[in-house]
Design a protein around this motif. Structure first.
Motif, PDB file in Angstrom:
ATOM      1  N   SER A   1       0.819  -1.221   0.000  1.00 13.21           N
ATOM      2  CA  SER A   1       0.000   0.000   0.000  1.00 13.21           C
ATOM      3  C   SER A   1       0.849   1.265   0.000  1.00 13.21           C
ATOM      4  N   PHE A   2       2.098   1.170   0.436  1.00 16.90           N
ATOM      5  CA  PHE A   2       2.909   2.374   0.647  1.00 16.90           C
ATOM      6  C   PHE A   2       3.107   3.166  -0.641  1.00 16.90           C
ATOM      7  N   SER A   3       3.412   2.489  -1.746  1.00 23.10           N
ATOM      8  CA  SER A   3       3.698   3.205  -2.991  1.00 23.10           C
ATOM      9  C   SER A   3       2.485   3.991  -3.482  1.00 23.10           C
ATOM     10  N   ILE A   4       1.283   3.496  -3.180  1.00 19.56           N
ATOM     11  CA  ILE A   4       0.070   4.196  -3.605  1.00 19.56           C
ATOM     12  C   ILE A   4      -0.229   5.386  -2.693  1.00 19.56           C
ATOM     13  N   LEU A   5       0.049   5.245  -1.413  1.00 18.92           N
ATOM     14  CA  LEU A   5      -0.244   6.310  -0.450  1.00 18.92           C
ATOM     15  C   LEU A   5       0.874   7.346  -0.350  1.00 18.92           C
ATOM     16  N   ALA A   6       2.071   7.020  -0.845  1.00 17.09           N
ATOM     17  CA  ALA A   6       3.232   7.907  -0.699  1.00 17.09           C
ATOM     18  C   ALA A   6       3.004   9.329  -1.235  1.00 17.09           C
TER      19      ALA A   6
ATOM     20  N   VAL B   1      10.085  10.927   0.951  1.00 16.88           N
ATOM     21  CA  VAL B   1       9.228   9.894   1.545  1.00 16.88           C
ATOM     22  C   VAL B   1       9.791   8.505   1.256  1.00 16.88           C
ATOM     23  N   PHE B   2      10.212   8.275   0.006  1.00 17.66           N
ATOM     24  CA  PHE B   2      10.782   6.972  -0.338  1.00 17.66           C
ATOM     25  C   PHE B   2      12.167   6.792   0.299  1.00 17.66           C
ATOM     26  N   GLY B   3      12.856   7.898   0.554  1.00 11.24           N
ATOM     27  CA  GLY B   3      14.121   7.807   1.276  1.00 11.24           C
ATOM     28  C   GLY B   3      13.910   7.303   2.695  1.00 11.24           C
ATOM     29  N   ILE B   4      12.857   7.787   3.347  1.00 12.20           N
ATOM     30  CA  ILE B   4      12.503   7.307   4.687  1.00 12.20           C
ATOM     31  C   ILE B   4      12.145   5.825   4.626  1.00 12.20           C
ATOM     32  N   PHE B   5      11.416   5.448   3.593  1.00 10.93           N
ATOM     33  CA  PHE B   5      11.016   4.048   3.430  1.00 10.93           C
ATOM     34  C   PHE B   5      12.238   3.148   3.242  1.00 10.93           C
ATOM     35  N   SER B   6      13.202   3.595   2.428  1.00 14.79           N
ATOM     36  CA  SER B   6      14.422   2.812   2.209  1.00 14.79           C
ATOM     37  C   SER B   6      15.217   2.659   3.492  1.00 14.79           C
ATOM     38  N   ALA B   7      15.291   3.738   4.267  1.00 16.66           N
ATOM     39  CA  ALA B   7      15.989   3.661   5.561  1.00 16.66           C
ATOM     40  C   ALA B   7      15.303   2.665   6.481  1.00 16.66           C
ATOM     41  N   SER B   8      13.975   2.638   6.437  1.00 16.43           N
ATOM     42  CA  SER B   8      13.238   1.699   7.284  1.00 16.43           C
ATOM     43  C   SER B   8      13.490   0.259   6.849  1.00 16.43           C
ATOM     44  N   LEU B   9      13.619   0.033   5.539  1.00 26.40           N
ATOM     45  CA  LEU B   9      13.935  -1.307   5.044  1.00 26.40           C
ATOM     46  C   LEU B   9      15.298  -1.762   5.557  1.00 26.40           C
TER      47      LEU B   9
END
Length: 401
Positions: free
Chosen positions: A28-33, A47-55
């Protein structure tokens, strides 16, 4: 015999929770980003940078989570993970600042490691080691529908709810659907342990001799990490990359072939793949992914070539998910399975977190064609590592006869 049967109730329950877990916490993240970025005053890249850090951080936590699965039981970790997933989704929905949002996204990724395939595979192994490999195949077949179900559901909800409200709905799904199912599994496992059922089950002995386990673990972990990096690099940029190559609006259609191909590979393996050993499955998965990338690099903007690329990549990815669960069990046995897969997941997820940025930089510097050949070469290295493991294991088994 009782032990030869697939635990259908457990596989079905886990199938439901995997669809919800991957759908709410990942797909769902890519759609809500985009809406998240607008609401928080961030760029989409941030936003995707935060997501990559979380991964990356989530990958580092996988080793610890794996050890706790062995100590507390995977079903217990799944139950705790469902509650934590609900809590962190609610925290993200409430987040009044970028700092709280980033913290919540990191916690979501950590909780993901407690409820997704790594934990589910361990639960199947602990439930019945001798049927676990087959159960993993059935589970990945069911779980493969997560993106097919949750991409359109999330897209439809965006028209009626804010991203914060959607995350609250997703939190409720984890709390009121996933957690009760995982709690039922945990109680069922304890009840069977009291009745002595677990003592009657035989542990699976790994094919790798004790003196070679450390070296084999390093090679297999590296191979899965390399293939994970290869897949993550291409998947993150699949649709825009195909569009840049000149495929225009058909890029989305071609990209959509990936999901059905994943499911098809798992279905074919479930029906016809019983004669293939897990090392051979790993080799085939790597070969299919490399083949697909090479086809795209050679054919460029050819529509048939792009379609073949998406299908081969999906087929390889689908089989790779099965191999991630069945190969460690085959090579190293059921004792300490959680800790072993935790270490492998840590290497795979941590390296995969950098893949989208690395591949984007490569395409910008060297172009799409050369970047595809480079990532295919990397995938080939992973395939060679799997081949070496398959040969060595076969040699050990022949020597033991």
């Amino acid at each position: 015999m009782r032990d030869s049967k697939i635990p259908a109730a457990i596989v079905s329950a886990l199938g439901m929770t995997q669809i919800i877990g991957y759908g709410t916490l990942y797909y769902s993240f890519s759609i809500l980003a985009p809406e998240m970025a607008e609401d928080l005053g961030l760029t989409l890249a941030q936003v995707f940078g935060i997501f990559s850090a979380s991964l990356f951080i989530g990958g580092l936590s996988a080793t610890y989570i794996g050890k706790q699965m062995d100590r507390m039981g995977a079903a217990t970790i799944l139950t705790i993970g469902s509650a934590l997933s609900a809590l962190t989704l609610a925290l993200c929905a409430w987040s009044p600042s970028v700092f709280v949002f980033a913290l919540a996204i990191i916690l979501i990724e950590i909780s993901s490691g407690m409820v997704q395939y790594q934990a589910a595979f361990a639960a199947l192994v602990q439930s019945d080691p001798r049927t676990a490999s087959r159960s993993i195949t059935y589970l990945t077949l069911i779980g493969g529908f997560a993106s097919t179900i949750f991409w359109p559901i999330t897209a439809a909800l965006v028209g009626y709810l804010t991203w914060r409200e959607i995350y609250l709905v997703f939190a409720a799904l984890n709390l009121f659907v996933c957690m009760p199912l995982h709690l039922w599994m945990a109680r069922k496992g304890k009840a069977e342990g009291v009745r002595g059922v677990n003592r009657a089950r035989e542990h699976v002995v790994g094919a790798v001799p004790p003196e070679r386990r450390r070296g084999a673990m390093i090679v297999v972990s590296a191979a899965f990490a390399i293939l994970g990096f290869t897949l993550a690099s291409v998947l993150a940029h699949m649709v825009p990359m195909l569009g840049t190559l000149g495929l225009g609006t058909t890029a989305v259609v071609i990209g959509s072939l990936f999901g059905p191909a994943q499911i098809m590979s798992r279905l074919v393996n479930m029906i016809f793949g019983t004669s293939l050993s897990p090392p051979m499955l790993a080799v085939i998965s790597a070969a299919l992914m490399v083949l697909g990338i090479v086809v795209l690099a050679v054919t460029g903007n050819s529509l048939p070539g792009a379609a073949a690329f998406a299908i081969c990549l999906g087929l390889g990815s689908g089989i790779n998910s099965i191999a991630q669960g069945s190969l460690p069990l085959y090579l190293f046995g059921s004792d300490g399975y959680g800790a072993i897969t935790g270490k492998m997941a840590a290497a795979r997820l941590a390296l995969g977190a950098a893949a989208p940025f690395a591949f984007a930089a490569a395409m910008q510097s060297f172009g799409i064609g050369l970047s595809l050949f480079a990532i295919a070469a990397l995938g080939t290295a992973g395939m060679v590592a799997f081949i070496s493991v398959a040969i060595a294991t076969r040699r050990d088994l022949v020597a033991a006869e």
